[in-house]
Design a protein around this motif. Structure first.
Motif, PDB file in Angstrom:
ATOM      1  N   HIS A 196       0.741  -1.312   0.228  1.00 18.17           N
ATOM      2  CA  HIS A 196      -0.028  -0.025   0.016  1.00 18.17           C
ATOM      3  C   HIS A 196       0.923   1.345   0.007  1.00 18.17           C
ATOM      4  O   HIS A 196       2.102   1.293   0.258  1.00 18.17           O
ATOM      5  N   ALA A 197       0.384   2.391  -0.469  1.00 21.18           N
ATOM      6  CA  ALA A 197       1.077   3.624  -0.384  1.00 21.18           C
ATOM      7  C   ALA A 197       1.680   3.860   0.920  1.00 21.18           C
ATOM      8  O   ALA A 197       1.204   3.398   1.941  1.00 21.18           O
ATOM      9  N   ASP A 198       2.992   4.509   1.203  1.00 18.06           N
ATOM     10  CA  ASP A 198       3.506   4.781   2.147  1.00 18.06           C
ATOM     11  C   ASP A 198       4.154   3.585   2.997  1.00 18.06           C
ATOM     12  O   ASP A 198       4.478   3.918   4.167  1.00 18.06           O
ATOM     13  N   GLU A 199       3.874   2.568   2.403  1.00 20.42           N
ATOM     14  CA  GLU A 199       4.673   1.139   3.119  1.00 20.42           C
ATOM     15  C   GLU A 199       5.975   0.993   2.409  1.00 20.42           C
ATOM     16  O   GLU A 199       6.100   0.971   1.199  1.00 20.42           O
ATOM     17  N   GLY A 361      13.809   9.117   0.079  1.00 19.75           N
ATOM     18  CA  GLY A 361      12.748   9.821   0.794  1.00 19.75           C
ATOM     19  C   GLY A 361      12.873  11.205   0.859  1.00 19.75           C
ATOM     20  O   GLY A 361      12.254  11.886   0.639  1.00 19.75           O
ATOM     21  N   GLY A 366       9.599  12.946   1.197  1.00 19.33           N
ATOM     22  CA  GLY A 366       8.910  12.260   2.228  1.00 19.33           C
ATOM     23  C   GLY A 366       7.729  11.395   1.466  1.00 19.33           C
ATOM     24  O   GLY A 366       7.169  10.673   1.741  1.00 19.33           O
ATOM     25  N   ALA A 367       7.629  11.798  -0.005  1.00 13.83           N
ATOM     26  CA  ALA A 367       6.732  11.046  -0.864  1.00 13.83           C
ATOM     27  C   ALA A 367       7.180   9.731  -1.243  1.00 13.83           C
ATOM     28  O   ALA A 367       8.480   9.580  -1.092  1.00 13.83           O
ATOM     29  N   THR A 368       6.490   8.784  -1.622  1.00  7.96           N
ATOM     30  CA  THR A 368       6.877   7.549  -2.232  1.00  7.96           C
ATOM     31  C   THR A 368       7.057   7.738  -3.701  1.00  7.96           C
ATOM     32  O   THR A 368       6.585   8.741  -4.291  1.00  7.96           O
ATOM     33  N   THR A 371       2.249   6.826  -6.898  1.00  7.91           N
ATOM     34  CA  THR A 371       1.089   7.609  -7.025  1.00  7.91           C
ATOM     35  C   THR A 371      -0.243   7.015  -6.561  1.00  7.91           C
ATOM     36  O   THR A 371      -0.425   5.880  -6.856  1.00  7.91           O
ATOM     37  N   TRP A 372      -1.114   7.666  -5.896  1.00  4.78           N
ATOM     38  CA  TRP A 372      -2.057   6.944  -5.260  1.00  4.78           C
ATOM     39  C   TRP A 372      -3.304   7.629  -6.027  1.00  4.78           C
ATOM     40  O   TRP A 372      -3.710   8.544  -6.112  1.00  4.78           O
TER      41      TRP A 372
END
Length: 408
Positions: A196-199, A361, A366-368, A371-372
């Motif tokens: 999932h996003a940000d993992e 990062g 800080g973004a991955t 894209t979500w």
């Protein structure tokens, strides 16, 4: 040196007869040939393995695939097929040919093929005087005088024909008509892998075309177990023939590792690596794909050819010895010339991944690297490489302070 003789050349044969990564490392030189005279048609003659990446190299206009008998291959081409290839090349009336080789390869068989095909201007490195076989001869000083990166080697070669470029990056372009399908496939893969996003997650490419460059599976497993404890999920890639080998690694890592070996096309592999926060791999083709899409890479580097480290991308190179029984008989490669530290270990892999993910990062605020899209049903949507580079991330296609130094 030979630039005047090449001004009228509009139909050029580029010969790179080995693997996917070798073709990709020749791309900046091929780009230089195209930029010198944009109307030029560039045809790539390459192996079955090398041809897999050719459709994603925008500078290549056409590809001829043939597995020659002087390069290691599983295919067998006899003398009649080779003569037929020479006749086909003759029928295409090439103005000139460039033979791209690594310093441990002999260019003369390819030069003889050009001679039989009636190609009068042939540019290439050669250690001894090739006389009429390579009419635009560049004496090969590697590795006796110096060693340079493979990309720079080929740029220097075409520079002798007046071909130069200010854009020396690797770049892959997925055809526009297939990007959505590829994106959907990779999105589904990541969702089914529980990512999932940000993992934190990564791609591990454990397979390799030559056994001597294969990093021990047990050490990969140890490193991955440590990363899993830190919350990482892992997507394992490889060819169809490597699926069982990769499956054993996946099984020992449990449900947080997904075996995608044999399930991805080259376009899908490019997209997956483009989406990944980091790639961990042996020194093989996907390392150069990562460089082309700007993905940081940890490479477990067998001490063979020292000049194939990641090009212009954040990376860490960890070296390991080739087992004695697998070492080459080629004397030019029997002594590894260049840096051989830091040495590869499970702890080194974990530290390298941690540092590169931290670095990327910071670069991405800080973004991955994903894209979500809420409209996609909470799927992770990877960015797809286009002609302009990796969807807005071109500025991250950089060298880190761990970039392998050229030995000159």
């Amino acid at each position: 040196m030979f630039s005047e003789a090449w001004k009228s050349c509009r139909n050029i044969l580029c010969i790179r007869l080995d693997n996917m990564g070798d073709v990709l490392m020749s791309q900046p030189a091929i780009r230089a040939l195209k930029e010198r005279i944009p109307a030029r048609k560039l045809t790539l003659l390459t192996s079955g393995a090398g041809s897999s990446i050719a459709p994603f190299i925008p500078e290549v206009d056409e590809t001829i695939t043939f597995d020659v008998p002087w390069v290691k291959t599983n295919e067998i081409s006899g003398e009649q097929q080779l003569l037929a290839l020479a006749n086909e090349l003759r029928s295409r009336q090439f103005d000139a040919a460039v033979i791209f080789t690594v310093y441990s390869q002999n260019p003369l068989p390819a030069a003889m093929l050009c001679y039989l095909a009636g190609i009068k201007k042939v540019l290439g490195y050669c250690r001894e005087n090739p006389y009429q076989l390579i009419t635009q001869w560049v004496p090969d000083k590697e590795p006796l005088d110096y060693i340079i990166h493979e990309v720079e080697r080929q740029l220097r070669l075409v520079g002798m024909a007046g071909a130069k470029t200010s854009d020396t990056k690797l770049l892959l372009e997925i055809p526009k008509e297939s990007r959505q399908k590829v994106s959907d496939k990779i999105s589904d893969l990541l969702v089914s892998s529980g990512i999932h996003a940000d993992e934190p997650w990564l791609v591990l490419h454990a397979g390799v075309s030559e056994e001597k460059r294969l990093y021990p599976a047990g050490d990969y497993i140890s490193a991955c177990r440590s990363l899993i404890k830190q919350g990482y999920r892992i997507v394992l890639t490889g060819s169809g023939s490597e699926r069982d080998y990769v499956g054993e690694i996946s099984l020992k890592l449990g449900g947080v590792a997904t075996n995608a070996a044999g399930e991805l096309s080259i376009a899908e592999l490019i997209a997956l690596i483009a989406a990944a926060p980091v790639l961990v791999s042996n020194n093989t083709g996907p390392v150069h794909i990562a460089a082309a899409v700007g993905t940081p890479v940890v490479v477990l580097y067998a001490m063979t050819n020292p000049q194939h480290t990641p090009w212009q991308v954040a990376n860490q190179v960890l070296y390991f010895e080739v087992p004695s029984k697998l070492r080459t008989k080629n004397r030019l490669l029997q002594s590894f010339q260049g840096s051989s530290t830091p040495r590869a270990s499970p702890e080194g892999i974990v530290a390298a991944v941690t540092e590169l993910v931290s670095l990327s990062g910071k670069l991405l605020s800080g973004a991955t690297r994903l894209t979500w899209s809420a409209a996609a049903g909470n799927r992770v949507m990877p960015s797809i490489p286009s002609g302009s580079g990796f969807s807005g991330f071109d500025e991250y296609n950089i060298c880190s302070r761990h970039q392998h130094e050229n030995v000159k």
